[in-house]
Design an enzyme around this catalytic site. Structure first.
Site, mmCIF file in Angstrom:
data_model
loop_
_atom_site.group_PDB
_atom_site.id
_atom_site.type_symbol
_atom_site.label_atom_id
_atom_site.label_comp_id
_atom_site.label_asym_id
_atom_site.label_seq_id
_atom_site.Cartn_x
_atom_site.Cartn_y
_atom_site.Cartn_z
ATOM 1 N N MET A 28 -136.275 9.509 6.120
ATOM 2 C CA MET A 28 -135.017 10.037 7.055
ATOM 3 C C MET A 28 -135.485 11.543 7.418
ATOM 4 O O MET A 28 -134.369 12.207 7.728
ATOM 5 C CB MET A 28 -133.549 9.860 6.549
ATOM 6 C CG MET A 28 -133.546 8.234 6.386
ATOM 7 S SD MET A 28 -131.754 7.771 6.589
ATOM 8 C CE MET A 28 -130.915 8.592 5.033
ATOM 9 N N ALA A 66 -135.932 15.801 6.922
ATOM 10 C CA ALA A 66 -135.620 17.111 5.886
ATOM 11 C C ALA A 66 -136.553 16.894 4.639
ATOM 12 O O ALA A 66 -136.029 16.673 3.564
ATOM 13 C CB ALA A 66 -133.916 16.766 5.439
ATOM 14 N N HIS A 124 -139.120 16.859 1.833
ATOM 15 C CA HIS A 124 -138.859 17.699 0.484
ATOM 16 C C HIS A 124 -139.849 17.126 -0.559
ATOM 17 O O HIS A 124 -140.681 16.249 -0.115
ATOM 18 C CB HIS A 124 -137.523 17.540 -0.211
ATOM 19 C CG HIS A 124 -136.936 16.158 -0.698
ATOM 20 N ND1 HIS A 124 -137.610 15.257 -1.057
ATOM 21 C CD2 HIS A 124 -135.559 15.624 0.110
ATOM 22 C CE1 HIS A 124 -136.962 14.197 -1.234
ATOM 23 N NE2 HIS A 124 -135.712 14.158 -0.631
ATOM 24 N N HIS A 177 -140.555 13.262 -0.681
ATOM 25 C CA HIS A 177 -141.218 12.830 0.386
ATOM 26 C C HIS A 177 -142.967 13.329 0.120
ATOM 27 O O HIS A 177 -143.688 12.249 0.554
ATOM 28 C CB HIS A 177 -140.769 13.478 1.750
ATOM 29 C CG HIS A 177 -139.478 12.975 1.753
ATOM 30 N ND1 HIS A 177 -138.237 13.892 2.101
ATOM 31 C CD2 HIS A 177 -138.678 11.552 2.116
ATOM 32 C CE1 HIS A 177 -137.112 13.414 2.326
ATOM 33 N NE2 HIS A 177 -137.341 12.154 2.277
ATOM 34 N N GLY A 230 -139.877 5.304 -2.986
ATOM 35 C CA GLY A 230 -139.771 6.227 -4.245
ATOM 36 C C GLY A 230 -138.734 5.401 -4.933
ATOM 37 O O GLY A 230 -137.678 4.766 -4.676
ATOM 38 N N GLN A 231 -139.013 5.621 -6.355
ATOM 39 C CA GLN A 231 -138.221 5.060 -7.462
ATOM 40 C C GLN A 231 -136.827 5.617 -7.192
ATOM 41 O O GLN A 231 -135.825 4.834 -7.914
ATOM 42 C CB GLN A 231 -138.861 5.244 -8.570
ATOM 43 C CG GLN A 231 -137.850 4.732 -10.096
ATOM 44 C CD GLN A 231 -137.854 3.043 -9.860
ATOM 45 O OE1 GLN A 231 -139.004 2.444 -9.576
ATOM 46 N NE2 GLN A 231 -136.793 2.841 -10.290
ATOM 47 N N LYS A 232 -136.574 6.871 -6.948
ATOM 48 C CA LYS A 232 -135.334 7.595 -6.869
ATOM 49 C C LYS A 232 -134.235 6.610 -6.081
ATOM 50 O O LYS A 232 -133.075 6.623 -6.767
ATOM 51 C CB LYS A 232 -135.461 8.592 -5.901
ATOM 52 C CG LYS A 232 -134.205 9.261 -5.313
ATOM 53 C CD LYS A 232 -133.253 10.139 -6.453
ATOM 54 C CE LYS A 232 -132.246 10.721 -5.790
ATOM 55 N NZ LYS A 232 -131.698 9.978 -4.474
HETATM 56 P P1 AMP Z 1 -135.048 9.140 2.652
HETATM 57 O O1 AMP Z 1 -135.550 10.221 3.591
HETATM 58 O O2 AMP Z 1 -133.883 9.904 1.647
HETATM 59 O O3 AMP Z 1 -134.765 7.997 3.069
HETATM 60 O O4 AMP Z 1 -136.378 8.920 1.660
HETATM 61 C C1 AMP Z 1 -137.381 8.465 2.140
HETATM 62 C C2 AMP Z 1 -138.288 7.990 0.915
HETATM 63 O O5 AMP Z 1 -138.459 8.983 -0.065
HETATM 64 C C3 AMP Z 1 -137.573 6.658 0.108
HETATM 65 O O6 AMP Z 1 -138.773 5.766 -0.244
HETATM 66 C C4 AMP Z 1 -136.969 7.569 -1.160
HETATM 67 O O7 AMP Z 1 -136.961 6.633 -2.199
HETATM 68 C C5 AMP Z 1 -137.991 8.439 -1.172
HETATM 69 N N1 AMP Z 1 -137.597 9.669 -2.019
HETATM 70 C C6 AMP Z 1 -136.510 10.411 -1.689
HETATM 71 N N2 AMP Z 1 -136.325 11.148 -2.825
HETATM 72 C C7 AMP Z 1 -137.374 11.218 -3.752
HETATM 73 C C8 AMP Z 1 -137.703 11.744 -5.060
HETATM 74 N N3 AMP Z 1 -136.895 12.535 -5.444
HETATM 75 N N4 AMP Z 1 -138.790 11.217 -5.603
HETATM 76 C C9 AMP Z 1 -139.563 10.281 -5.310
HETATM 77 N N5 AMP Z 1 -139.237 9.613 -3.824
HETATM 78 C C10 AMP Z 1 -138.147 10.132 -3.429
#
Ligand code: AMP
Length: 280
Positions: free
Chosen positions: A30, A32, A34, A37, A147-149
């Site tokens: 999504m 932003a 970091h 990602h 991510g496992q997060k």
């Molecule tokens: P998002 O942009 O928040 O939808 O996340 C995109 C992907 O990045 C998803 O598979 C998340 O689980 C992964 N992700 C987000 N934060 C972390 C993190 N701190 N460590 C590892 N993967 C992450």
């Protein structure tokens, strides 16, 4: 790097890559972007020949009172990160491109989608599954990186892929943390300085639960209590749940065992954070 906004352009670029015999890796996000990602992008870059990343803030997975309007967006910054990580093809669809109309047919997750995150964010995991299904169809990767997060989201994606015979391999990457233990998240940007200073208590709590288990405790309630006791010491941290669950269905467990997920959600002011660790 080639950046596209429409499915038609995406398909054309992918057809050219496939004609060259490349294995496609895919990182849905999504934005932003970091360090979390970036770890997914680096894994995809190492393991596949043609890396596709998407940036799409999916309205289907936000509840009516959630942060869709204020969710951090940084298109130029994201493009620079994707480029720096050797992404071959960036897909940045607008909302009208992904959902010209609200989809009439959606993926509905069962009990897994109604526990923990699903209970606090009704419809959230259905929205995640629906957009991931569409993105996997559009990109058709050999391997897709998560991510496992977001452990429950990962479980939903795995179940969807297994139950509905998606031909994609799902690869999980470990949670990337700040030096003080806070899991890196786009939503950390919402934290005030005071909240940011308190936020690592989530991980300290999870570590306390995991340590209690490592010391021989097998009662799930006692493992959860060890984490709750740490959270209770922090002012201004409003715990929504601490739960030890099995990693496939996110249901409660009778006895704490290696591989179980200790998950937490808490609010610091207006910011809602989640985190988890795996026993063992
Ligand atoms: P998002 O942009 O928040 O939808 O996340 C995109 C992907 O990045 C998803 O598979 C998340 O689980 C992964 N992700 C987000 N934060 C972390 C993190 N701190 N460590 C590892 N993967 C992450």
């Amino acid at each position: 790097m080639h950046a596209v906004e429409t499915s038609a352009e995406l398909r054309a670029a992918l057809a050219a890559a496939r004609a060259g015999g490349a294995t496609v890796g895919f990182v849905p996000t999504m934005g932003a972007l970091h360090a979390g990602h970036r770890s997914l992008l680096a894994a995809a870059r190492r393991e596949t020949g043609f890396v596709v990343a998407s940036v799409f803030v999916n309205p289907l997975q936000f509840g009516p009172t959630e942060d869709l309007a204020t969710y951090p967006r940084d298109r130029d910054g994201d493009l620079a990160v994707l480029e720096a990580h050797g992404v071959d093809l960036a897909f940045l669809p607008g909302e009208k491109e992904m959902w010209p109309a609200p989809p009439e047919v959606r993926v509905r997750v069962g009990a897994l989608g109604e526990r923990l995150e699903g209970a606090r964010r009704p419809g959230h995991l259905d929205g995640v599954a629906t957009v991931v299904a569409k993105l996997l169809h559009l990109v058709g990767p050999s391997r897709a990186y998560f991510g496992q997060k977001d452990a429950q989201q990962l479980a939903v994606v795995r179940r969807m892929v297994a139950d509905l015979a998606f031909p994609n391999e799902i690869v999980v990457c470990p949670t990337v943390r700040e030096p003080d233990g806070l899991a890196v998240s786009s939503r950390n940007a919402y934290l005030s300085a005071g909240e940011r200073a308190r936020a690592p208590v989530l991980y300290r709590a999870l570590e306390a639960g995991r340590a209690r288990w490592a010391a021989g405790e097998r009662d799930p309630a006692a493992v959860e209590r060890a984490a709750e006791e740490v959270l209770a010491t922090a002012a201004g941290v409003d715990t929504e749940y601490v739960a030890l669950v099995e990693p496939d269905g996110f249901g409660p467990v009778g006895r704490a065992e290696a591989g179980h997920v200790l998950a937490v959600a808490a609010r610091l002011g207006r910011t809602r954070l989640i985190d988890n660790v795996i026993l063992g």
